[in-house]
Design an enzyme around this catalytic site. Structure first.
Site, short mmCIF file in Angstrom:
data_model
loop_
_atom_site.label_atom_id
_atom_site.label_comp_id
_atom_site.label_asym_id
_atom_site.label_seq_id
_atom_site.Cartn_x
_atom_site.Cartn_y
_atom_site.Cartn_z
N ASP A 265 0.86 -1.18 0.00
CA ASP A 265 0.00 0.00 0.00
C ASP A 265 0.91 1.24 0.00
O ASP A 265 2.12 1.15 0.22
CB ASP A 265 -0.98 0.00 1.18
CG ASP A 265 -2.17 0.92 0.91
OD1 ASP A 265 -2.11 1.72 -0.05
OD2 ASP A 265 -3.18 0.86 1.65
C1 BGC Z 1 -5.07 3.31 0.22
C2 BGC Z 1 -5.24 2.28 -0.86
C3 BGC Z 1 -5.12 2.91 -2.21
C4 BGC Z 1 -3.79 3.60 -2.31
C5 BGC Z 1 -3.52 4.23 -3.66
C6 BGC Z 1 -3.85 4.17 0.01
O1 BGC Z 1 -3.85 5.28 0.85
O2 BGC Z 1 -5.01 2.66 1.47
O3 BGC Z 1 -6.48 1.65 -0.71
O4 BGC Z 1 -5.29 1.96 -3.22
O5 BGC Z 1 -3.74 4.62 -1.32
O6 BGC Z 1 -4.32 5.29 -3.91
#
Ligand code: BGC
Length: 738
Positions: A265
Site C-alpha cells: 500500500d
Molecule cells: C489506500 C489504498 C489505495 C492507495 C492508492 C492508500 O492510501 O489505502 O487503498 O489503493 O492509497 O491510492
C-alpha cells in the site's frame, strides 16, 4: 509473448532496469509541469530522474491522451521498450459513479455488482488505465472505521461472492481483451479489524478468526483470478503486513495459491520505520522483498536501497528476478507487449464515459442498494401530496464518496433536480434547512474543500423557512446524513450520529409535523435511535453515486420498490461496536425473555443491534413458509435440499432476498450462532408464490479446525431460511461421514 521470450527479456535486463520495474512513483512526478514537481515532493522521496524514467508502473494518472503520451516517452527511454503499467483507484466507477461498495453490498446481488465493475472497467480502460486498486475485500465489523464504506460488509460469504463478482467484472474473460483491467484485491490482510476502529491501527487476530472470517474474501478474489494483491498498512499480530514474510509467502502465496503481483500500500514499506519494525530504508526494503512484495508503491525503500542490497549479497538477485517476472507476466497478460496503449482511446472516452447506458445502470444499482429500514404506511409518496423536502442533501450533488476520485459531483443528479422532473409533483417544495455542519465542526487535516461556514443569521433563516414549510405540508422528507468527507480513508469516528446541526433541524421539524420521512446519506452504520423514534420511515441511501437523485425519487414515489438488505449491522449505540450477527456462541447466552443476572449481556442496552444484518423492508409484504427438507442427512455424496414457499402477500410487485443460515450445534471448536450460506432473490407479483430451494452440501458445513484445516464433523446442524439474520424458523439436519 511466450514465456521463453519473457525469460530471455529478463535475462537481458540490467539490475537497474529490474529495480525500475519494482518501483511505483506517484503520478505527481509525471505532471506536465514536472520540473517543479522534481524539486517538490520528489526531493523528499529521493527519486532520481533515471528512477522516474525506468519506473515500471505509475499511480494516479488517467486520461487517454496523457497516458498515451507518457507511454510513448517511456517506450523510447526504457532500454528494452517495456511498457509501463498505469494504475488507479477506480473503486466504484470512473466517471459514472455507481453506489459506494457497501451500498452495492446491500443489493445482495452479485450479478449487478459484476455489471457495475464491468462498466467501471470499460470507462477506466478507455481512459488508459491497466490496473484498478479494487476490490477492497476487507471484512469490517466496526462502524467507527471510516473505510467500512469501501467494503461489502461484515459477512465472509457475502464478501466472497461480491469480491468474485468485482474481480470478474473488472477483468472480463481475459485480461488481454478489450476493456479488461486487472483487479487488485486489497488490503491483505485484515485491515478492516484495526483496534478500536482507528485507521492504520494495529490488528490483533488469532489464526482461527483470520481463516474463518477475514481470509475467505481475499481467497475468493484470488480464485477468481485477480492479477494483483495489495498489502495492508496495519501490523498483524505484531508485524507490519508489508514485511510479513509468513503472511505473504506462507499464507498468500503457498496456502492461497496467489502467483500474481503483490504491491505494497501507499508508502507502507517505508512506514515500517515508523512502526519501529525496520531501522532504515534498507532494512525495510530487504524485509519487504523477503516477504515477496513485488512493487513498492511510492516509498523511498526499493529505489534507494535495492541495488546495494543485491551488491552486498543481503538479498538474492533471484528474489528480484521472481518479482520482476511476475510484473512482466502481468504486462504480458494485459497484452501490453503487443499493444502498449491497450484501450486508451480519446474518441471512445467521449462516447463511453457517462454514457446513457452507464447512467442507467448507475440508477438501477442505486435503487437496488437502498434499504428501507422503517415504514409506517407513509411511503411511497405521490406527486399529488403536499410534500416538502428539507435538509442539506436536498440539493447537494456531493453524493459520490471520497473514493470516487475521478468522479465529478457536477455530473450528479440531486434530489431537488430529480423531483422537479416529475410532472405531477409541481406542488413539492425544497428547502436546505441547515448547513451540513455547524460552525464548531472541523475536518482536521483535509485538503479537500470542506463546506464553508455559514453565519448564525443565515442558519436561523434557513431553519425558520424550512420549519414553517413543514408546518403546512402533508409529509416532510428530511434528507440528512454524514458529509462524504466523514467517510473513507482516515475518517474514523468515535460518535456514530449525523452532525448536530442536522439533528437540531430534525427535532424542530418533528415538533410541527409528525409525518416525517428520513432519507439518510452515510458511509457507515450509524446510531439511529433518535431518528428512528421520530421518523415514520427511514430510507437508507448511502452515498448513491451519479444517478442518486433519480434513484431516490423512483423509490420514494414507488416507481421502484426497495429491496436492499443491510450488509452490516446497525448498532443500537456505539458502546455495542463491534456488533455482528455471526458471533460465537457463549456459555451464557442471553435472551430478553430470561431477565437473569449472570448472562452475557449489558445492563443498559440490548445485545441486539438496532437494525440487523440482512434486514430490509419492501412496500409489499412477503410470507416465507416453513422449511421442508427432502432428507435429514447430508453425506459427502448426498446433499439435503431445503425448500420454502415465498409468497407476495401485499399489493405491489417486489423482490425478496431469501437467506439461508446454518448453525453447527456442536463441534470441536465453538461455532457462530448463525452463518449466511446462501442467498436467492425472487421477484413476485402480488399474490404470486414461488418455491425457493437451497442445496446444502457437505462443503457448506465445513469450518476451520484448530489445525487450520477445513473439516466437516458429524453431528447436528440447524438450517434457517428467512428474510434477515434474525430468522428463527429452522429445522435440524445431520451430517454423517460414512
Ligand atoms: C489506500 C489504498 C489505495 C492507495 C492508492 C492508500 O492510501 O489505502 O487503498 O489503493 O492509497 O491510492
Amino acid at each position: 509473448m511466450e514465456q521463453k521470450e519473457l525469460d530471455k527479456l529478463l535475462a537481458d535486463m540490467s539490475l537497474e532496469e529490474k529495480i525500475g520495474q519494482m518501483i511505483q512513483p506517484d503520478g505527481v512526478f509525471y505532471a506536465r509541469e514536472s520540473e517543479t514537481a522534481v524539486t517538490g515532493p520528489l526531493a523528499g522521496l529521493g527519486y532520481t530522474k533515471r528512477d522516474l524514467e525506468l519506473a515500471g508502473s505509475v499511480l494516479g494518472i488517467y486520461g487517454a491522451e496523457r497516458i498515451s503520451e507518457l507511454q510513448k516517452e517511456n517506450l523510447e527511454k526504457q532500454p528494452h521498450h517495456i511498457p509501463r503499467l498505469f494504475m488507479l483507484d477506480v473503486i466504484h466507477g470512473m466517471k459514472t459513479i455507481f453506489p459506494m461498495p457497501l451500498a452495492q453490498g446491500a443489493s445482495f446481488d452479485p450479478e449487478m455488482v459484476y455489471q457495475c465493475a464491468r462498466m467501471a472497467a470499460k470507462e477506466a480502460a478507455v481512459s488508459g488505465i491497466h490496473v484498478t486498486f479494487a476490490p477492497m475485500s476487507d471484512l469490517v465489523r466496526d462502524a467507527r472505521w471510516g473505510r467500512v464504506m469501501e467494503s461489502t460488509g461484515e459477512d465472509p460469504y457475502l464478501n466472497s461472492l461480491l469480491t468474485e463478482a468485482m474481480v470478474k467484472g473488472f477483468q472480463g474473460n481475459d485480461l488481454s481483451e478489450e476493456f479488461s483491467v486487472s483487479a487488485c484485491v486489497k488490503h491483505f490482510a485484515a485491515y478492516g479489524a484495526a483496534v478500536a476502529g482507528r485507521d492504520y491501527n494495529a490488528v490483533e487476530l488469532d489464526d482461527h478468526t483470520l481463516r474463518e472470517f477475514y481470509f475467505p474474501a481475499y481467497q475468493a478474489g484470488i480464485q477468481a483470478g485477480a492479477g494483483m494483491v495489495m498489502t495492508s498498512f496495519n501490523t498483524l499480530n505484531g508485524i507490519p503486513a508489508s514485511i510479513n514474510k509468513k503472511l505473504m509467502r506462507d499464507v498468500l502465496r503457498k496456502e492461497m495459491g496467489f502467483n500474481g503481483v503483490l504491491i505494497s500500500d501507499y508508502s507502507a514499506i517505508w512506514e515500517t520505520l515508523a512502526h519501529g519494525a525496520s531501522e532504515d530504508a534498507q532494512e525495510a526494503a530487504q524485509k519487504a522483498l523477503e516477504a515477496g512484495v513485488d512493487i513498492d508503491m511510492v516509498s523511498p525503500a526499493y529505489h534507494s536501497s535495492m541495488e546495494n542490497l543485491v551488491k552486498s549479497g543481503k538479498v538474492k538477485e533471484e528474489w528480484i528476478n521472481e518479482a520482476v517476472m511476475r510484473i512482466l507476466q502481468l504486462k504480458n497478460k494485459l497484452g501490453l507487449f503487443e499493444n502498449p496503449y491497450k484501450d486508451a482511446d480519446v474518441l471512445k472516452e467521449k462516447q463511453i464515459l457517462l454514457s446513457r447506458e452507464h447512467r442507467n445502470l448507475a440508477r438501477e444499482a442505486a435503487e437496488k442498494s437502498f434499504v428501507l429500514l422503517k415504514n409506517e404506511n407513509i411511503l411511497p409518496i405521490s406527486g399529488k401530496q403536499k410534500v416538502v423536502f428539507i435538509g442539506p442533501y436536498v440539493n447537494n450533488p456531493e453524493i459520490i464518496s471520497s473514493w470516487a476520485i475521478t468522479g465529478d459531483s457536477r455530473n450528479c443528479i440531486t434530489i431537488e433536480q430529480a423531483g422537479k422532473e416529475i410532472e405531477e409533483a409541481k406542488q413539492w417544495k425544497f428547502y436546505q434547512g441547515c448547513p451540513m455542519f455547524g460552525n464548531d465542526y472541523e475536518l482536521v487535516g483535509f485538503r479537500e474543500k470542506t463546506p464553508d461556514k455559514m453565519s448564525e443569521d443565515e442558519q436561523k433563516r434557513l431553519e425558520e423557512e424550512a420549519v414553517s414549510a413543514a408546518e403546512n405540508a402533508e409529509v416532510a422528507v428530511l434528507c440528512l446524513g454524514e458529509h462524504y468527507l466523514q467517510t473513507g480513508e482516515a475518517t474514523s469516528r468515535g460518535m456514530l450520529e449525523i452532525p448536530d446541526v442536522q439533528m437540531k433541524l430534525l427535532r424542530r421539524v418533528a415538533e410541527v409535523n409528525k409525518n416525517l420521512v428520513v432519507v439518510l446519506f452515510n458511509g457507515r452504520p450509524l446510531d439511529l435511535r433518535e431518528i428512528s423514534g421520530m421518523a415514520k420511515a427511514i430510507l437508507e441511501v448511502w452515498l448513491p453515486g451519479t444517478e442518486g437523485g433519480h434513484a431516490i425519487m423512483n423509490v420514494l414515489t414507488g416507481k421502484t420498490n426497495p429491496s436492499g438488505k443491510l450488509p452490516v449491522s446497525f448498532p443500537y449505540c456505539v458502546g455495542q461496536v463491534p456488533v455482528y450477527y455471526n458471533s460465537y456462541s457463549t456459555g451464557r447466552p442471553n435472551s430478553p425473555k430470561l431477565r437473569e443476572r449472570y448472562r452475557s449481556k449489558y445492563l443498559d442496552i440490548p445485545n441486539e443491534p438496532l437494525y440487523p444484518f440482512g434486514f430490509g423492508m419492501s412496500y409489499t409484504e412477503f410470507s416465507i413458509g416453513s422449511i421442508k427438507v427432502n432428507r435429514c442427512i447430508v453425506t459427502k455424496e448426498e446433499p439435503v435440499i431445503a425448500e420454502v414457499t415465498v409468497k407476495n402477500i401485499g399489493e405491489r410487485k417486489g423482490v425478496q432476498t431469501v437467506q439461508l443460515y446454518i448453525q453447527d450445534e456442536a463441534a470441536s471448536v465453538v461455532r457462530p450462532v448463525k452463518e449466511l450460506k446462501g442467498i436467492q432473490k425472487v421477484e413476485l407479483e402480488p399474490g404470486e408464490c414461488r418455491q425457493v430451494q437451497f442445496t446444502i452440501h457437505e462443503k457448506m458445513l465445513q469450518f476451520f479446525g484448530t489445525d487450520g484445516c477445513l473439516r466437516c464433523e458429524p453431528g447436528t446442524f440447524r438450517i434457517f431460511i428467512g428474510d434477515s439474520s434474525t430468522v428463527e424458523e429452522n429445522v435440524q439436519i445431520c451430517y454423517c461421514d460414512s
